[in-house]
Design an enzyme around this catalytic site. Structure first.
Site, PDB file in Angstrom:
ATOM      1  N   THR A  35       1.094  -1.104  -0.136  1.00 16.60           N
ATOM      2  CA  THR A  35      -0.400  -0.460   0.013  1.00 16.60           C
ATOM      3  C   THR A  35       0.854   1.080   0.139  1.00 16.60           C
ATOM      4  OG1 THR A  35      -0.076  -0.107   2.246  1.00 16.60           O
ATOM      5  CG2 THR A  35      -2.250  -1.437   1.821  1.00 16.60           C
ATOM      6  N   THR A 133      -2.557  -2.452  18.932  1.00 21.27           N
ATOM      7  CA  THR A 133      -2.260  -1.753  19.571  1.00 21.27           C
ATOM      8  C   THR A 133      -2.606  -1.523  20.476  1.00 21.27           C
ATOM      9  OG1 THR A 133      -2.594   1.020  19.384  1.00 21.27           O
ATOM     10  CG2 THR A 133      -3.587  -0.771  18.117  1.00 21.27           C
ATOM     11  N   ASP A 134      -2.054  -0.150  21.660  1.00 22.18           N
ATOM     12  CA  ASP A 134      -2.177   0.070  22.625  1.00 22.18           C
ATOM     13  C   ASP A 134      -4.338   0.868  22.468  1.00 22.18           C
ATOM     14  OD1 ASP A 134      -1.664   2.521  22.260  1.00 22.18           O
ATOM     15  OD2 ASP A 134      -0.559   2.857  23.615  1.00 22.18           O
ATOM     16  N   GLU A 135      -4.532   1.491  21.609  1.00 21.56           N
ATOM     17  CA  GLU A 135      -5.379   1.961  21.106  1.00 21.56           C
ATOM     18  C   GLU A 135      -6.606   1.210  21.169  1.00 21.56           C
ATOM     19  OE1 GLU A 135      -4.798   5.087  17.751  1.00 21.56           O
ATOM     20  OE2 GLU A 135      -2.446   4.866  17.923  1.00 21.56           O
ATOM     21  N   TYR A 159     -10.069   2.803  13.167  1.00 29.08           N
ATOM     22  CA  TYR A 159      -8.571   2.361  12.857  1.00 29.08           C
ATOM     23  C   TYR A 159      -8.501   1.017  14.523  1.00 29.08           C
ATOM     24  CZ  TYR A 159      -3.580   1.220  14.707  1.00 29.08           C
ATOM     25  OH  TYR A 159      -2.736   0.154  15.196  1.00 29.08           O
ATOM     26  N   SER A 160      -8.838   2.074  15.798  1.00 28.30           N
ATOM     27  CA  SER A 160      -7.670   0.907  17.028  1.00 28.30           C
ATOM     28  C   SER A 160      -9.708  -0.267  17.353  1.00 28.30           C
ATOM     29  CB  SER A 160      -8.504   1.953  18.360  1.00 28.30           C
ATOM     30  OG  SER A 160      -9.580   2.475  18.345  1.00 28.30           O
ATOM     31  N   LYS A 163      -8.751  -3.242  14.741  1.00 24.83           N
ATOM     32  CA  LYS A 163      -7.679  -3.695  15.510  1.00 24.83           C
ATOM     33  C   LYS A 163      -7.845  -4.686  16.831  1.00 24.83           C
ATOM     34  CE  LYS A 163      -3.742  -3.826  14.763  1.00 24.83           C
ATOM     35  NZ  LYS A 163      -2.701  -4.683  14.240  1.00 24.83           N
TER      36      LYS A 163
HETATM   37  P1  NAD Z   1       2.861   0.902   8.266  1.00 22.87           P
HETATM   38  O1  NAD Z   1       1.624   1.687   8.225  1.00 22.87           O
HETATM   39  O2  NAD Z   1       4.326   2.033   8.070  1.00 22.87           O
HETATM   40  O3  NAD Z   1       3.051  -0.781   6.968  1.00 22.87           O
HETATM   41  C1  NAD Z   1       1.901  -1.408   6.800  1.00 22.87           C
HETATM   42  C2  NAD Z   1       2.615  -3.184   6.151  1.00 22.87           C
HETATM   43  O4  NAD Z   1       1.268  -3.484   5.758  1.00 22.87           O
HETATM   44  C3  NAD Z   1       2.764  -1.772   5.170  1.00 22.87           C
HETATM   45  O5  NAD Z   1       3.859  -2.171   4.576  1.00 22.87           O
HETATM   46  C4  NAD Z   1       1.580  -2.295   3.781  1.00 22.87           C
HETATM   47  O6  NAD Z   1       2.391  -2.400   2.183  1.00 22.87           O
HETATM   48  C5  NAD Z   1       1.557  -3.489   4.512  1.00 22.87           C
HETATM   49  N1  NAD Z   1      -0.592  -4.305   4.491  1.00 22.87           N
HETATM   50  C6  NAD Z   1      -1.248  -3.076   4.496  1.00 22.87           C
HETATM   51  N2  NAD Z   1      -2.531  -3.998   3.966  1.00 22.87           N
HETATM   52  C7  NAD Z   1      -2.203  -5.224   4.117  1.00 22.87           C
HETATM   53  C8  NAD Z   1      -2.340  -6.459   3.441  1.00 22.87           C
HETATM   54  N3  NAD Z   1      -3.213  -6.512   3.249  1.00 22.87           N
HETATM   55  N4  NAD Z   1      -1.977  -6.939   2.834  1.00 22.87           N
HETATM   56  C9  NAD Z   1       0.192  -7.518   2.267  1.00 22.87           C
HETATM   57  N5  NAD Z   1       0.189  -6.161   3.619  1.00 22.87           N
HETATM   58  C10 NAD Z   1      -0.730  -5.211   3.881  1.00 22.87           C
HETATM   59  O7  NAD Z   1       2.063   0.112  10.112  1.00 22.87           O
HETATM   60  P2  NAD Z   1       3.721  -0.107  10.912  1.00 22.87           P
HETATM   61  O8  NAD Z   1       3.614   1.126  11.551  1.00 22.87           O
HETATM   62  O9  NAD Z   1       4.343  -0.427  10.753  1.00 22.87           O
HETATM   63  O10 NAD Z   1       2.569  -0.651  12.329  1.00 22.87           O
HETATM   64  C11 NAD Z   1       2.606  -2.563  11.830  1.00 22.87           C
HETATM   65  C12 NAD Z   1       1.536  -3.305  13.172  1.00 22.87           C
HETATM   66  O11 NAD Z   1       1.601  -3.081  14.482  1.00 22.87           O
HETATM   67  C13 NAD Z   1       0.342  -2.963  12.973  1.00 22.87           C
HETATM   68  O12 NAD Z   1      -0.636  -3.883  13.012  1.00 22.87           O
HETATM   69  C14 NAD Z   1       0.175  -1.397  13.688  1.00 22.87           C
HETATM   70  O13 NAD Z   1      -1.430  -1.869  13.457  1.00 22.87           O
HETATM   71  C15 NAD Z   1       0.954  -1.933  14.504  1.00 22.87           C
HETATM   72  N6  NAD Z   1       1.151  -0.514  15.285  1.00 22.87           N
HETATM   73  C16 NAD Z   1       1.608   0.040  14.932  1.00 22.87           C
HETATM   74  C17 NAD Z   1       2.241   1.286  15.650  1.00 22.87           C
HETATM   75  C18 NAD Z   1       2.783   2.374  15.371  1.00 22.87           C
HETATM   76  O14 NAD Z   1       3.136   3.341  16.288  1.00 22.87           O
HETATM   77  N7  NAD Z   1       3.281   2.424  14.131  1.00 22.87           N
HETATM   78  C19 NAD Z   1       1.637   1.443  17.209  1.00 22.87           C
HETATM   79  C20 NAD Z   1       0.794   0.190  18.495  1.00 22.87           C
HETATM   80  C21 NAD Z   1       0.679  -1.330  16.958  1.00 22.87           C
HETATM   81  P1  TYD Z   2       0.319  10.075  15.116  1.00 24.44           P
HETATM   82  O1  TYD Z   2       1.943   9.478  14.848  1.00 24.44           O
HETATM   83  O2  TYD Z   2      -1.016   9.655  13.772  1.00 24.44           O
HETATM   84  O3  TYD Z   2       0.038   8.622  16.332  1.00 24.44           O
HETATM   85  P2  TYD Z   2      -1.967   7.851  16.752  1.00 24.44           P
HETATM   86  O4  TYD Z   2      -2.484   8.522  16.946  1.00 24.44           O
HETATM   87  O5  TYD Z   2      -1.155   5.922  16.119  1.00 24.44           O
HETATM   88  O6  TYD Z   2      -1.323   7.742  18.547  1.00 24.44           O
HETATM   89  O7  TYD Z   2      -0.291  10.827  16.084  1.00 24.44           O
HETATM   90  C1  TYD Z   2       0.096  11.357  17.580  1.00 24.44           C
HETATM   91  C2  TYD Z   2      -0.237  11.810  17.792  1.00 24.44           C
HETATM   92  O8  TYD Z   2       0.357  13.341  17.822  1.00 24.44           O
HETATM   93  C3  TYD Z   2      -1.350  11.632  18.093  1.00 24.44           C
HETATM   94  O9  TYD Z   2      -2.166  12.216  20.104  1.00 24.44           O
HETATM   95  C4  TYD Z   2      -2.081  12.749  17.234  1.00 24.44           C
HETATM   96  C5  TYD Z   2      -0.803  13.761  17.472  1.00 24.44           C
HETATM   97  N1  TYD Z   2      -0.516  14.507  15.954  1.00 24.44           N
HETATM   98  C6  TYD Z   2      -0.481  15.973  15.723  1.00 24.44           C
HETATM   99  O10 TYD Z   2      -0.806  16.733  17.133  1.00 24.44           O
HETATM  100  N2  TYD Z   2       0.178  16.651  14.745  1.00 24.44           N
HETATM  101  C7  TYD Z   2       0.532  15.476  13.477  1.00 24.44           C
HETATM  102  O11 TYD Z   2       0.529  16.889  12.409  1.00 24.44           O
HETATM  103  C8  TYD Z   2      -0.112  14.529  13.372  1.00 24.44           C
HETATM  104  C9  TYD Z   2       0.133  13.311  12.403  1.00 24.44           C
HETATM  105  C10 TYD Z   2      -0.887  14.111  14.878  1.00 24.44           C
END
Ligand code: NAD
Ligand code: TYD
Length: 352
Positions: A35, A133-135, A159-160, A163
């Protein structure tokens, strides 16, 4: 031996693949549908490395997943694939329902069929690790204790909620079918290869580009920040020693208000790459309209993971954020590729 990783071209999955192969010769089959968040540029150092097999495809494609499982016979499946950005889920929730719920369901079905066909020893050794996620726990008041694994699910965004649904499916496949699953619920990750739509990479990118640093609402929302490499080490630890059917919260013990995070980023950038006019990057901070339904506070109690499996984060926020800023300064080419969309052109050529 082999593991199957989904979403391994994304932020956390990409870091996990790189860390895994830096420490082990165990092969990774990496299934990712690429994606907008999937970026093979992150994995460029693995070009020609036989330990990494990239497969362009969707976790919702049960036939594809079944054929990969049959061909590669992995001892574990780690599910990182997801739609992961809250703001995008507010504008277009359908993709979140499709990947996070339907995709996880189809993946579980394919894994269940594969696992049923394994011999007893392979069945006992097999693991499905679901990254969440913690969300899913909702939002905390200022004084409330941090989320433990016993906290009730109260997701607030599409989203949450998607998940949370995927976590429930994973749990049900353990209770109903005995599938050997593990779930991790982590806090906000930050570090290298983070797509610049999330707060930390967006602020670094916009600061250097001379653009506004958008703060939603008053910037007093609190997140717990986890350095992505600490998250990767936690996942490896849970995969090795986690108790079947259990969930483990993963956090950095770093609660910060958004505005404080942005002030810290500005201070490090002022030091490492001062603006030409010698003014602080702070002058670029702009308060913008708040996110609808914006969760006030997330905080993770990672005590179970520490007590049971001896895991602790190696980075404090102060050390991790400095490494992160330095990484972005040293990898402006990666950032340019993402922000210009060039990485997508490469994907289009490759998969035309
Ligand atoms: P990201 O959005 O950076 O990456 C997601 C990846 O999944 C991408 O490479 C995308 O191409 C792939 N993808 C999406 N839909 C797909 C599908 N249908 N089939 C195969 N591949 C697909 O996300 P991330 O930040 O790397 O998060 C990874 C995991 O960790 C997720 O499950 C997310 O919910 C969880 N998570 C992330 C965070 C964070 O802070 N980034 C925090 C808590 C949990
Ligand atoms: P984000 O990185 O989108 O993660 P999440 O929503 O999953 O916690 O956002 C982190 C925090 O920062 C969230 O409280 C939203 C805030 N935020 C801003 O204030 N400005 C921004 O441009 C973005 C992307 C997030």
């Amino acid at each position: 031996m082999t593991i199957l990783v989904t979403g391994g071209a994304g932020f956390i999955g990409g870091n996990f693949v790189l860390d895994w192969l830096a420490q082990s010769d165990e092969k990774i089959v990496n299934l990712d549908s690429l994606t907008y968040a999937g970026n093979l540029d992150t994995l460029r150092s693995l070009d020609g490395d036989a330990r990494h097999v990239f497969v362009h495809g969707d976790i919702a494609d049960g036939a594809l997943v079944a054929s990969l499982l049959a061909e590669h016979q992995p001892r574990a499946v780690l599910n990182f694939a997801a739609e992961s950005h809250v703001d995008r889920s507010i504008h277009g929730p359908a993709a979140f329902i499709q990947t996070n719920i339907v995709g996880t369901f189809n993946l579980l079905e394919a894994v269940r069929a594969y696992w049923n066909g394994l011999d007893a020893a392979a069945q006992a050794a097999f693991r499905l690790l679901h990254v969440s996620t913690d969300e899913v726990y909702g939002s905390l008041d200022a004084e409330a204790p941090a989320f433990t694994e016993q906290h009730r699910y109260e997701p607030n965004s599409p989203y949450s909620a998607s998940k949370a649904a995927s976590d429930h499916l994973v749990r049900a496949y353990h209770h109903t079918y005995g599938l050997p699953v593990l779930t991790t619920n982590c806090s906000n990750n930050y570090g290298p290869y983070h797509f610049p739509e999330k707060l930390i990479p967006l602020v670094i990118h916009n600061a250097l580009a001379g653009k506004a640093l958008p703060i939603y609402g008053d910037g007093q929302q609190i997140r717990d920040w986890l350095y992505v490499k600490d998250h990767c080490s936690a996942i490896r630890r849970v995969l090795d020693a986690g108790r079947l059917g259990e969930t483990y919260n993963v956090g950095g013990w770093n609660e910060k208000a958004n505005l404080d995070v942005v002030h810290t980023l500005c201070a490090i950038l002022d030091e490492l790459q001062p603006r030409a006019d010698a003014q602080s990057y702070r002058t670029q901070i702009t308060f913008v309209k708040d996110r609808p339904g914006h969760d006030k506070r997330y905080a993770i109690d990672a005590g179970k993971l520490e007590r049971e499996l001896g895991w602790k984060p190696a980075e404090t926020f102060e050390t991790g954020i400095r490494k992160t800023v330095q990484w972005y300064l040293d990898h402006q080419g990666w950032v340019q590729n993402v922000t210009s969309g060039n990485y997508r052109n490469w994907v289009e050529q490759q998969y035309a």
